[in-house]
Design a protein around this motif. Structure first.
Motif, short mmCIF file in Angstrom:
data_model
loop_
_atom_site.label_atom_id
_atom_site.label_comp_id
_atom_site.label_asym_id
_atom_site.label_seq_id
_atom_site.Cartn_x
_atom_site.Cartn_y
_atom_site.Cartn_z
N ASP A 1 91.79 21.57 -28.76
CA ASP A 1 90.79 21.97 -27.76
C ASP A 1 91.42 22.17 -26.38
O ASP A 1 92.41 21.51 -26.06
N ASN B 1 81.40 28.06 -33.40
CA ASN B 1 82.16 28.98 -32.54
C ASN B 1 81.75 30.45 -32.73
O ASN B 1 82.02 31.29 -31.87
N ARG C 1 84.80 13.59 -28.63
CA ARG C 1 83.81 13.78 -29.69
C ARG C 1 84.47 14.47 -30.88
O ARG C 1 85.56 15.01 -30.77
N SER D 1 82.77 16.92 -32.77
CA SER D 1 82.31 18.31 -32.88
C SER D 1 82.23 18.80 -34.34
O SER D 1 82.72 19.88 -34.68
C1 IPE Z 1 85.87 22.21 -31.44
O1 IPE Z 1 86.03 22.61 -30.13
C2 IPE Z 1 86.24 23.33 -32.38
C3 IPE Z 1 87.65 23.71 -32.36
C4 IPE Z 1 88.60 23.12 -31.72
C5 IPE Z 1 87.97 24.83 -33.20
P1 IPE Z 1 84.82 23.21 -29.28
O2 IPE Z 1 85.36 23.49 -27.93
O3 IPE Z 1 84.18 24.32 -30.01
O4 IPE Z 1 83.82 21.97 -29.27
P2 IPE Z 1 82.74 21.51 -28.20
O5 IPE Z 1 81.84 22.66 -27.96
O6 IPE Z 1 83.48 21.12 -26.97
O7 IPE Z 1 82.07 20.32 -28.84
#
Ligand code: IPE
Ligand code: IPE
Ligand code: MG
Length: 237
Positions: A16, A64, A190, A192
């Protein structure tokens, strides 16, 4: 501390922070994803060298798909290009690639790229790289429940036979040991919707480093933190 001591067999990473990395540099989010791909390339190599046997990376969640069309398209193009460019290197390094997620929503081009890399690397024995693409842990669990219910309905399975092992083997991760260590970058705390069943007893490691900046030293730090943990599984030491 010996870097070989107590190496997790299976490391899972929530990669992330690509968007924030790009923003900090006044770049487009898609450029963050390009840099994130480089970080993944390094990490595969570093994990294999450290003796990790399974590396699962969260590359694209089902949620996503809701991002702006341009970003989703850039990510899909990057996945295609990445697997095409890396196929030979991965095969030579003994990396077996598997994709974990729903496959039916990908374009024909992405679906073919995925099929091809899985086929080309099928004999790899050094490291199994699991790419979580269009992955949602809750959907995966729903699908497994549906599948088990169908087998019961058809008389193939008795209700009493439903146990943790059967559920594990009904998930997309069937045959893969549970992750020992889950790493999340970018200072978010988290999961996710990632590996909710499989990570029940995983050690969690969070770092503020944005994914494109994740390197061998960062991986080493995570592995050292893991090595120093005491896994008790609810028991008394
Ligand atoms: C989780 O990250 C998904 C990936 C790393 C592929 P996100 O950026 O989509 O998650 P949130 O929205 O912060 O929970
Ligand atoms: C992770 O980085 C990659 C994917 C989710 C595909 P992000 O794109 O979520 O980056 P941030 O969280 O917005 O910085
Ligand atoms: Mg994010």
């Amino acid at each position: 501390m010996s870097t070989r001591a107590n190496i997790p067999q299976h490391v899972a990473i929530i990669m992330d922070g690509n968007g924030r990395w790009a923003k900090l540099r006044g770049k487009e989010r898609s450029e963050g994803h390009v840099a994130g791909m480089e970080a993944l390339r390094r990490t595969i190599q570093n994990a294999a060298e450290a003796g990790v046997k399974y590396l699962t990376v969260y590359a694209f969640s089902t949620e996503n798909w809701g991002r702006p069309k341009q970003e989703v398209e850039a990510l899909m193009a990057l996945i295609c290009r990445g697997v095409e460019l890396e196929a030979d290197n991965l095969r030579e390094a003994g990396v077996r690639v598997k994709v974990m997620g729903r496959r039916e929503n990908f374009s024909a081009e992405v679906a073919e790229a995925i099929r091809s890399i899985e086929e080309q690397t099928a004999a790899g024995e050094q490291l199994t790289l699991i790419l979580a693409l269009d992955y949602s842990s809750r959907s995966e669990i729903c699908d497994a429940v549906r599948d088990i219910a169908r087998r019961v309905q058809q008389g193939e399975l008795a209700v009493e036979q439903i146990d943790e092992h059967l559920i594990s083997e009904s998930l997309l991760s069937a045959g893969v040991p549970d992750p020992d260590l889950v790493i999340r970058t970018s200072g978010e705390y988290r999961l996710s919707n990632f590996l909710l069943w499989q990570a029940s007893y995983a050690e969690l490691y969070f770092t503020d480093v944005l994914w494109p900046d994740f390197d061998g030293e960062e991986l080493q730090r995570a592995l050292e933190a893991y090595a120093a943990r005491e896994r008790r599984y609810g028991l008394v030491k």
